[in-house]
Design a protein around this motif. Structure first.
Motif, short mmCIF file in Angstrom:
data_model
loop_
_atom_site.label_atom_id
_atom_site.label_comp_id
_atom_site.label_asym_id
_atom_site.label_seq_id
_atom_site.Cartn_x
_atom_site.Cartn_y
_atom_site.Cartn_z
N HIS A 168 0.86 -1.22 -0.20
CA HIS A 168 -0.06 -0.01 0.01
C HIS A 168 0.79 1.19 0.17
CE1 HIS A 168 -3.66 -2.21 0.80
NE2 HIS A 168 -2.94 -2.98 1.79
N GLY A 169 2.06 1.19 0.22
CA GLY A 169 2.88 2.32 0.18
C GLY A 169 2.90 3.29 -0.96
N ARG A 170 3.84 4.37 -0.95
CA ARG A 170 3.71 5.31 -2.13
C ARG A 170 4.13 4.60 -3.43
NH1 ARG A 170 5.97 10.28 0.58
NH2 ARG A 170 4.32 9.95 1.94
N GLN A 171 5.11 3.72 -3.24
CA GLN A 171 5.61 3.04 -4.39
C GLN A 171 5.22 1.81 -4.51
OE1 GLN A 171 7.56 4.79 -6.51
NE2 GLN A 171 7.45 6.54 -5.00
N GLY A 172 4.14 1.45 -3.80
CA GLY A 172 3.58 -0.02 -3.44
C GLY A 172 2.61 -0.40 -4.55
N TRP A 173 2.33 -1.80 -4.63
CA TRP A 173 1.57 -2.31 -5.55
C TRP A 173 0.19 -1.77 -6.19
CZ3 TRP A 173 2.14 -8.07 -3.54
CH2 TRP A 173 3.40 -8.37 -3.39
N VAL A 174 -0.77 -1.36 -5.12
CA VAL A 174 -1.71 -0.88 -5.20
C VAL A 174 -1.59 0.44 -6.11
CG1 VAL A 174 -3.86 0.42 -4.37
CG2 VAL A 174 -2.82 -1.64 -3.34
N ASN A 175 -0.62 1.41 -5.68
CA ASN A 175 -0.18 2.68 -6.46
C ASN A 175 0.04 2.59 -7.84
OD1 ASN A 175 -1.25 4.87 -4.81
ND2 ASN A 175 0.34 4.45 -3.56
N GLU A 176 1.17 1.43 -7.96
CA GLU A 176 1.52 0.94 -9.56
C GLU A 176 0.44 0.80 -10.27
OE1 GLU A 176 4.68 0.65 -10.55
OE2 GLU A 176 5.59 1.28 -8.74
N LEU A 177 -0.38 -0.18 -9.86
CA LEU A 177 -1.81 -0.47 -10.15
C LEU A 177 -2.44 0.82 -10.93
CD1 LEU A 177 -3.31 -3.26 -11.55
CD2 LEU A 177 -4.54 -2.67 -9.42
N TYR B 134 -0.91 2.66 -13.54
CA TYR B 134 -0.87 1.81 -14.82
C TYR B 134 -2.19 2.36 -15.33
CZ TYR B 134 -0.81 -2.20 -17.86
OH TYR B 134 -0.70 -2.95 -19.21
N LEU B 135 -3.22 2.38 -14.77
CA LEU B 135 -4.50 2.35 -15.16
C LEU B 135 -4.82 3.75 -15.34
CD1 LEU B 135 -6.66 -0.24 -12.95
CD2 LEU B 135 -6.00 -0.44 -15.03
N ASP B 136 -3.79 4.60 -15.13
CA ASP B 136 -4.14 6.13 -15.33
C ASP B 136 -4.82 6.66 -14.31
OD1 ASP B 136 -2.17 7.05 -16.97
OD2 ASP B 136 -3.08 7.06 -18.76
N LEU B 137 -5.01 5.97 -13.13
CA LEU B 137 -6.12 6.67 -12.19
C LEU B 137 -4.99 7.26 -11.15
CD1 LEU B 137 -8.37 3.54 -11.60
CD2 LEU B 137 -8.89 5.73 -12.62
N SER B 138 -6.01 8.40 -10.36
CA SER B 138 -4.79 9.11 -9.33
C SER B 138 -4.35 8.12 -8.44
CB SER B 138 -5.90 9.91 -8.84
OG SER B 138 -6.69 9.42 -8.18
#
Lengths: 234, 533
Positions: free
Chosen positions: B114-123, B126-130
């Motif tokens: 969940h971190g700033r560079q974490g998987w969720v943010n990467e995803l 990738y989906l061009d979401l904020s």
């Protein structure tokens, strides 16, 4: 002779006061309705329950101050007579030394006792691999090696089939003859008890209500005994 | 006669030593804290905004964590009870060790996911979401608390559900009950009694949580009492304030635990997984969909952070980190402290149980007092205990020189409620079953321990030791209070590496710490409890 002189105890709300004698070398049946106090009396003798007052004399010696292990009794309960994690040999051997450090002659004694109850050569088996009857035989073998003069039987065969029960009763009778044992037997079946016991102690109304020979017991016309035997209607 | 007397009363000496080890530190702590009484400014509670914010946040985050954990555990346990699938056993196994995973490792796993560079943010990127930072603060704290407490709650609720008789299910299907009626008539009555103590336990654990708040919280808006106590002692050396905070924490915590115990009976912790019954309510597609979604949610909340730890660790520079002597020294410190703490905890628990067995017939009130002594440590949070010992001992000894021994003592006391939960039921059951036989055969003391109790209680003893030892390996509470730059444990090292942005080193340390924790757990559970445990 084992004498009870106004031995008082309380179990929950029930008060008991037992006075009576148990003769040596004989089998005495302890009878009475359920909840009358048969097991309490047996527990008082064995020392699992401490009396509030009164005397418990065996050959003139006071027993009430002794620990269960120091008293001249050995008990057979209805269940949980064996430790499930120990084999038959160890279960019997515990009767000779609580840490299982056995001398060579004690090892022989254990083997002999197992043979006498018909379990020769099965010492290495675990209780879980035995039938209910065989388990109680193992407990009986331990009672034998302990060489205590009194054997306290608390409905030990009531969970067995009628045929097996007969068999166990006659085994106990034989061993009684052979070892001159004194037996106190708690049972709820008067017919069966009288086959084995020559004496009867009837427990009612918080104490020993009647005591005498077995063949006189069935002739008693006292109301509690008649009701217990199922001879009154209504 | 004399010898017999001594032999039959040896248990008393044993029990008194154990009782002294438990109660002694408490007395010391109470004395130490009372020395600061005069200097406390009670008006602070009314006037100081920071203090009030801290108290409010402690309660608020603990309440939310409890509601989320228990609220999700009910449907999740139901889904697990209804479905058989590949990996179900493994999932339950993960659930059962989740509670003892070191908090700092869980925090690291959450950072990876969940971190700033974490998987969720990467995803999201990738989906061009904020994308953004949401981990630090209340959300992160709740994620971490749910990570620990959802598995605990789920296991306990599932255990209750599986204790429903198969006949009841057969009867229910014959009577044509609906899913809602199953819940109302069969499941809820079985679960109800353990729910209040379970919620109280989770609340107490979250209320006194330290490592998680230290790493993911911070500032007046996300600080709890436990962290505030630490700061008062370690950073500001404001002892009256630390005492005041300790007292506030103690009162609130005792109230919650007392309330929970009043409303129900605590569930036992045991291995036993009940027989799986085929339930009549598994057919409809709605229920299938709901269960699949719930199980996926469970995977995301619990298994994902754990995989995060392992995957991040695999990419780390192992050679460099493993070559560091500091790591091995810290691991060794963690290991011996944990093993000794578990052993000491077993000694204490055994002494209490021994005394309880000997007194419960004749003096029931003694047994009742002993039972509550075991619960005492649940309301005395780690840092309060640590602070008290710190204050008391600093007058006589160099506290930092004997820090690991203090950590050992405090951890064994803190582990006591868990050890007792595992041991009490089987111990008293054994006593009920075999006491008459043992007394009539004069099997007592050492003989009883060796011949009867050890072989029969081995699995429970192993589990108790495993839980306490694993807890102790991951402890980052007391040790933070006493830690010094040169004497460290593994969690402390990990915390420093996380703090100093040595991401690579932290990733590898996390895996080593997790491995050590699980190794200790399995070593105790199987090594002591036997292979079948």
């Amino acid at each position: 002779m084992l004498e009870l002189k106004r031995v008082q105890a309380s179990q929950g709300r029930n008060q008991f006061c037992f006075t009576g004698t148990l003769s040596q070398g004989k089998c005495t049946a302890l009878m009475g309705a359920s909840g009358a106090g048969k097991t309490t009396l047996l527990n008082l003798l064995a020392g699992f329950v401490m009396p509030d007052s009164g005397q418990l004399l065996w050959q003139g010696q006071e027993l009430a101050t002794l620990s269960p292990a120091q008293r001249p009794f050995t008990s057979l309960f209805q269940e949980h007579n064996l430790f499930a994690h120990l084999n038959l040999f160890d279960n019997v051997g515990l009767g000779l030394h609580p840490g299982l450090r056995l001398l060579p002659e004690q090892v022989e004694a254990v083997d002999l006792a197992l043979q006498q109850v018909g379990l020769g050569g099965m010492g290495q088996r675990l209780p879980s691999s035995l039938s209910g009857g065989q388990r109680q035989r193992t407990a009986l073998a331990r009672a034998l090696v302990r060489r205590q003069p009194w054997l306290l039987l608390d409905e030990p065969f009531s969970a067995l089939d009628p045929g097996l029960r007969q068999e166990m009763m006659s085994l106990v009778s034989d061993l009684q003859q052979q070892y001159q044992l004194s037996i106190v037997l708690v049972t709820h079946d008067p017919q069966e008890a009288l086959k084995m016991a020559s004496e009867v102690m009837f427990i009612a109304e918080g104490g020993v209500y009647w005591q005498g020979h077995g063949n006189e017991f069935l002739q008693q016309i006292n109301e509690p005994i008649q009701r217990y035997l199922g001879h009154t209607t209504g | 006669m004399m010898f017999d007397y001594v032999r039959h009363h040896a248990w008393l000496g044993f029990s008194l030593i154990a009782l002294g080890l438990i109660v002694g530190p408490f007395v010391v702590v109470v004395f130490a804290l009372s020395g600061q009484f005069a200097a406390i400014d009670w008006s602070l509670l009314a006037t100081d905004a920071y203090l009030r914010a801290v108290i409010w946040f402690s309660i608020w985050q603990a309440a939310l964590s409890t509601v989320l954990s228990v609220g999700l555990a009910l449907p999740l346990a139901r889904a697990l009870a209804r479905r058989q699938f590949v990996g179900r056993g493994l999932l339950l196994r993960v659930f059962s060790v989740a509670l003892v995973i070191p908090p700092i490792v869980a925090v690291y796993g959450l950072v990876v996911v969940h971190g700033r560079q974490g998987w969720v943010n990467e995803l999201l990127r990738y989906l061009d979401l904020s994308s953004g930072s949401y981990l630090y603060g209340l959300v992160g704290i709740l994620l971490a608390h749910v990570f620990f407490n959802l598995p605990l709650a789920t296991r306990i609720v599932l255990q209750r559900m599986e204790s429903i008789e198969p006949e009841s299910w057969r009867l229910a299907s014959q009577l044509g009950m609906s899913s809602w009626q199953h819940w109302r008539l069969l499941e809820w009555p079985h679960i109800r009694s353990v729910l209040a103590p379970l919620a109280a336990l989770i609340f107490a654990l979250c209320f006194t949580s330290f490592a998680i708040i230290m790493s993911l919280g911070g500032g007046p808006r996300a600080t709890t009492l436990e962290v505030a106590i630490y700061q008062a002692v370690r950073l500001d050396f404001d002892l009256p304030l630390a005492t005041q905070l300790s007292l506030v924490q103690l009162v609130l915590c005792s109230f919650i635990v007392w309330l929970g115990l009043r409303l129900g009976r605590p569930a036992e912790i045991s291995h036993s997984i009940g027989v799986h019954v085929v339930r009549p309510d598994i057919g409809s597609w709605q229920s299938k969909l709901a269960d699949v979604l719930l199980l996926l949610l469970g995977l995301v909340l619990i298994v994902l952070p754990l995989s995060g730890v392992i995957l991040a660790g695999l990419n780390g520079h192992w050679g460099q980190v493993l070559g560091d002597a500091q790591l091995w020294l810290a691991a060794w410190n963690s290991l011996w402290v944990a093993v000794c703490a578990a052993a000491l905890c077993l000694f204490m628990a055994w002494g209490l149980l021994l005394m309880r067995r000997h007194t419960q017939e004749r003096w029931p009130w003694v047994a009742a007092v002993l039972e509550s002594v075991g619960m005492l440590t649940l309301v005395m949070p780690a840092l309060v205990l640590g602070t008290g010992l710190f204050l008391a001992l600093r007058l006589w000894v160099d506290v930092f020189a004997i820090n690991l021994y203090l950590v050992l003592l405090v951890n064994s006391i803190l582990g006591l409620p868990f050890m007792l939960r595992v041991l009490t039921a089987p111990y008293l059951q054994l006593a009920r079953q075999h006491d008459r036989l043992c007394t009539s055969l004069d099997i007592s003391g050492w003989h009883r321990l060796r011949q009867i109790e050890w072989p029969l209680l081995k699995p429970a003893i192993g589990l108790g030791l495993a839980i306490v030892a694993a807890f102790s390996v991951g402890d980052l509470g007391v040790v933070a209070l006493f830690g010094t730059p040169d004497i460290k444990t593994l969690p402390l090292l990990m915390y420093q590496r996380l703090g100093s942005y040595q991401a690579d080193a932290a990733a590898v340390t996390a895996v080593v710490l997790l491995a050590l924790c699980l190794l200790v757990f399995v070593m105790m559970e199987k090594g002591v409890g036997g292979r079948r445990a």
